[in-house]
Design an enzyme around this catalytic site. Structure first.
Site, PDB file in Angstrom:
ATOM      1  N   HIS A 155      40.078  39.047  28.762  1.00 44.96           N
ATOM      2  CA  HIS A 155      40.669  38.255  29.837  1.00 44.96           C
ATOM      3  C   HIS A 155      39.763  37.069  30.118  1.00 44.96           C
ATOM      4  O   HIS A 155      38.590  37.236  30.473  1.00 44.96           O
ATOM      5  CB  HIS A 155      40.820  39.123  31.093  1.00 44.96           C
ATOM      6  CG  HIS A 155      41.405  38.371  32.252  1.00 44.96           C
ATOM      7  ND1 HIS A 155      42.683  37.867  32.234  1.00 44.96           N
ATOM      8  CD2 HIS A 155      40.873  38.024  33.453  1.00 44.96           C
ATOM      9  CE1 HIS A 155      42.927  37.262  33.383  1.00 44.96           C
ATOM     10  NE2 HIS A 155      41.838  37.330  34.139  1.00 44.96           N
ATOM     11  N   GLY A 170      35.540  35.924  34.219  1.00 48.17           N
ATOM     12  CA  GLY A 170      35.386  36.119  35.655  1.00 48.17           C
ATOM     13  C   GLY A 170      36.572  36.852  36.219  1.00 48.17           C
ATOM     14  O   GLY A 170      37.618  36.989  35.561  1.00 48.17           O
ATOM     15  N   SER A 172      39.874  37.808  38.486  1.00 53.65           N
ATOM     16  CA  SER A 172      41.105  37.074  38.750  1.00 53.65           C
ATOM     17  C   SER A 172      40.987  36.295  40.061  1.00 53.65           C
ATOM     18  O   SER A 172      40.536  36.822  41.070  1.00 53.65           O
ATOM     19  CB  SER A 172      42.281  38.058  38.831  1.00 53.65           C
ATOM     20  OG  SER A 172      43.487  37.374  39.055  1.00 53.65           O
ATOM     21  N   GLY A 173      41.364  35.022  40.014  1.00 53.23           N
ATOM     22  CA  GLY A 173      41.339  34.196  41.219  1.00 53.23           C
ATOM     23  C   GLY A 173      40.048  33.434  41.432  1.00 53.23           C
ATOM     24  O   GLY A 173      39.924  32.689  42.412  1.00 53.23           O
ATOM     25  N   LYS A 176      39.161  30.180  36.941  1.00 50.00           N
ATOM     26  CA  LYS A 176      39.005  29.921  35.500  1.00 50.00           C
ATOM     27  C   LYS A 176      40.019  28.890  34.998  1.00 50.00           C
ATOM     28  O   LYS A 176      39.654  27.932  34.313  1.00 50.00           O
ATOM     29  CB  LYS A 176      39.160  31.235  34.713  1.00 50.00           C
ATOM     30  CG  LYS A 176      38.120  32.292  35.044  1.00 50.00           C
ATOM     31  CD  LYS A 176      38.253  33.507  34.152  1.00 50.00           C
ATOM     32  CE  LYS A 176      39.580  34.222  34.332  1.00 50.00           C
ATOM     33  NZ  LYS A 176      39.738  34.794  35.688  1.00 50.00           N
ATOM     34  N   SER A 177      41.277  29.090  35.331  1.00 53.50           N
ATOM     35  CA  SER A 177      42.329  28.200  34.827  1.00 53.50           C
ATOM     36  C   SER A 177      42.214  26.804  35.428  1.00 53.50           C
ATOM     37  O   SER A 177      42.437  25.804  34.742  1.00 53.50           O
ATOM     38  CB  SER A 177      43.711  28.793  35.133  1.00 53.50           C
ATOM     39  OG  SER A 177      43.883  30.026  34.457  1.00 53.50           O
ATOM     40  N   ASP A 194      44.143  33.012  29.944  1.00 56.19           N
ATOM     41  CA  ASP A 194      44.518  34.353  30.409  1.00 56.19           C
ATOM     42  C   ASP A 194      44.103  35.451  29.441  1.00 56.19           C
ATOM     43  O   ASP A 194      43.338  36.325  29.778  1.00 56.19           O
ATOM     44  CB  ASP A 194      46.020  34.449  30.688  1.00 56.19           C
ATOM     45  CG  ASP A 194      46.381  35.766  31.364  1.00 56.19           C
ATOM     46  OD1 ASP A 194      45.521  36.294  32.104  1.00 56.19           O
ATOM     47  OD2 ASP A 194      47.474  36.270  31.144  1.00 56.19           O
ATOM     48  N   ARG A 260      17.016  29.861  38.032  1.00 55.95           N
ATOM     49  CA  ARG A 260      16.949  28.452  38.407  1.00 55.95           C
ATOM     50  C   ARG A 260      16.284  27.595  37.339  1.00 55.95           C
ATOM     51  O   ARG A 260      16.352  26.371  37.388  1.00 55.95           O
ATOM     52  CB  ARG A 260      16.204  28.308  39.737  1.00 55.95           C
ATOM     53  CG  ARG A 260      16.892  29.042  40.877  1.00 55.95           C
ATOM     54  CD  ARG A 260      16.203  28.802  42.194  1.00 55.95           C
ATOM     55  NE  ARG A 260      16.300  27.391  42.609  1.00 55.95           N
ATOM     56  CZ  ARG A 260      15.823  26.941  43.773  1.00 55.95           C
ATOM     57  NH1 ARG A 260      15.216  27.774  44.610  1.00 55.95           N
ATOM     58  NH2 ARG A 260      15.937  25.676  44.090  1.00 55.95           N
TER      59      ARG A 260
END
Length: 328
Positions: A155, A170, A172-173, A176-177, A194, A260
């Protein structure tokens, strides 16, 4: 993408599977002429190894690799013509087993009657090609290795950034897209959104592509499904790309320590290969597309031997040592 409604049935995340290839597939791929044994063209091919049965033609079948495609060239057939009628029948009968996916003759050579009869009895497909033996063997091996390579589905989003295949993962939400859309607008190319199908073609070579059903599509919350190729042109998409870098997006955790300097290199194992992984915390105000773009460029620099973090650390160490000498 948000829902599973765009996802076709795929392998489980992280699991591996083998794509099946049949004799019919190679007949169609290489435009082979089917001579006999038509009833066996749906036999599975389970290995990319190809056998040239020279020893078998001499009668030595103790280690006969029956599950491989058998390729007969000029050498094998020249020796075959020296055999007696009984020996010919015996060799071809042993060559055609219930496990043999097919027998191919190169250079458009004439198929012996003994082979046709044996193939019809065991339903072993016998085929011909006009291509020279060595060249055809190389082409067929490459094709089978690609089709039979271990595969998995992850995914995420796969983008080609300055020639680097970046797999963005990562929850969902996390964005990424949306990040992929911004990268496409900046001139980079989308491979898959997806669900990313990945196959291992070599020890450290992972090739990512999109399932056919959702190829070129991108789902943006509130906007819906968009066709990247239609909107941005053919130059905004690719069919496949080697995966060399994984960037994992996660919501910012104030209690978590994030690297860092960039000295620590994390790895992610996909099938049998380990890929460099970078974890990027997501919070309002961070331009993820630009950060990922720079991460890809920095990754390329590291592979060329330029490591900014190491250079800074070395300079810092030199300053500390010089300071100690001044105190003395």
């Amino acid at each position: 993408m948000q829902g599973a409604h765009l996802q076709p049935p795929l392998h489980s995340v992280g699991g591996t599977d083998v794509v099946k290839v049949t004799t019919k597939d190679i007949i169609e791929q290489f435009k082979l002429e089917l001579v006999s044994g038509e009833e066996g063209i749906h036999r599975p091919i389970t290995t990319s190894d190809i056998s040239r049965p020279g020893l078998e033609m001499a009668g030595f079948f103790s280690y006969y690799p029956a599950k491989r495609i058998q390729l007969l060239g000029r050498s094998e057939m020249s020796f075959f013509e020296l055999l007696s009628v009984k020996e010919r029948m015996d060799r071809m009968t042993q060559l055609c087993t219930v496990n043999t996916p097919g027998i191919i003759l190169s250079r458009d050579m004439e198929v012996p009657t003994e082979l046709i009869e044996a193939s019809e009895r065991q339903q072993v497909p016998v085929m011909k090609t006009p291509i020279k033996t060595t060249r055809f063997s190389s082409r067929l091996t490459n094709y089978l290795e690609s089709k039979l390579a271990p595969t998995t589905a992850l995914h995420g989003v796969l983008v080609d950034i300055y020639g680097v295949g970046v797999l963005i993962t990562g929850k969902s939400g996390v964005g990424k897209s949306e990040t992929a859309l911004e990268l496409v607008k900046r001139g980079h190319r989308l491979i898959a959104d997806d669900s990313v199908e990945i196959r291992q073609e070599d020890k450290d070579t992972l090739i990512g592509s999109s399932p056919e059903l959702i190829e070129h599509l991108l789902e943006i919350r509130g906007l819906g499904i968009i066709n990247v190729m239609t909107l941005f042109g053919a130059g905004a998409v690719r069919s496949h790309k080697r995966v060399t870098l994984v960037i994992d997006l996660e919501l910012w955790d104030k209690n978590k320590h994030y690297d860092r300097l960039g000295l620590d290199e994390e790895k992610m194992k996909i099938i049998d290969s380990e890929i460099t992984k970078i974890t990027l915390p997501v919070r309002p105000g961070r331009n993820l597309a630009v950060i990922i773009e720079v991460a890809a460029m920095n990754f390329r620099l590291k592979r060329m031997g330029v490591n900014a973090a190491e250079q800074f650390t070395n300079r810092l160490a030199d300053v500390i040592v010089d300071g100690e000498h001044d105190d003395i």
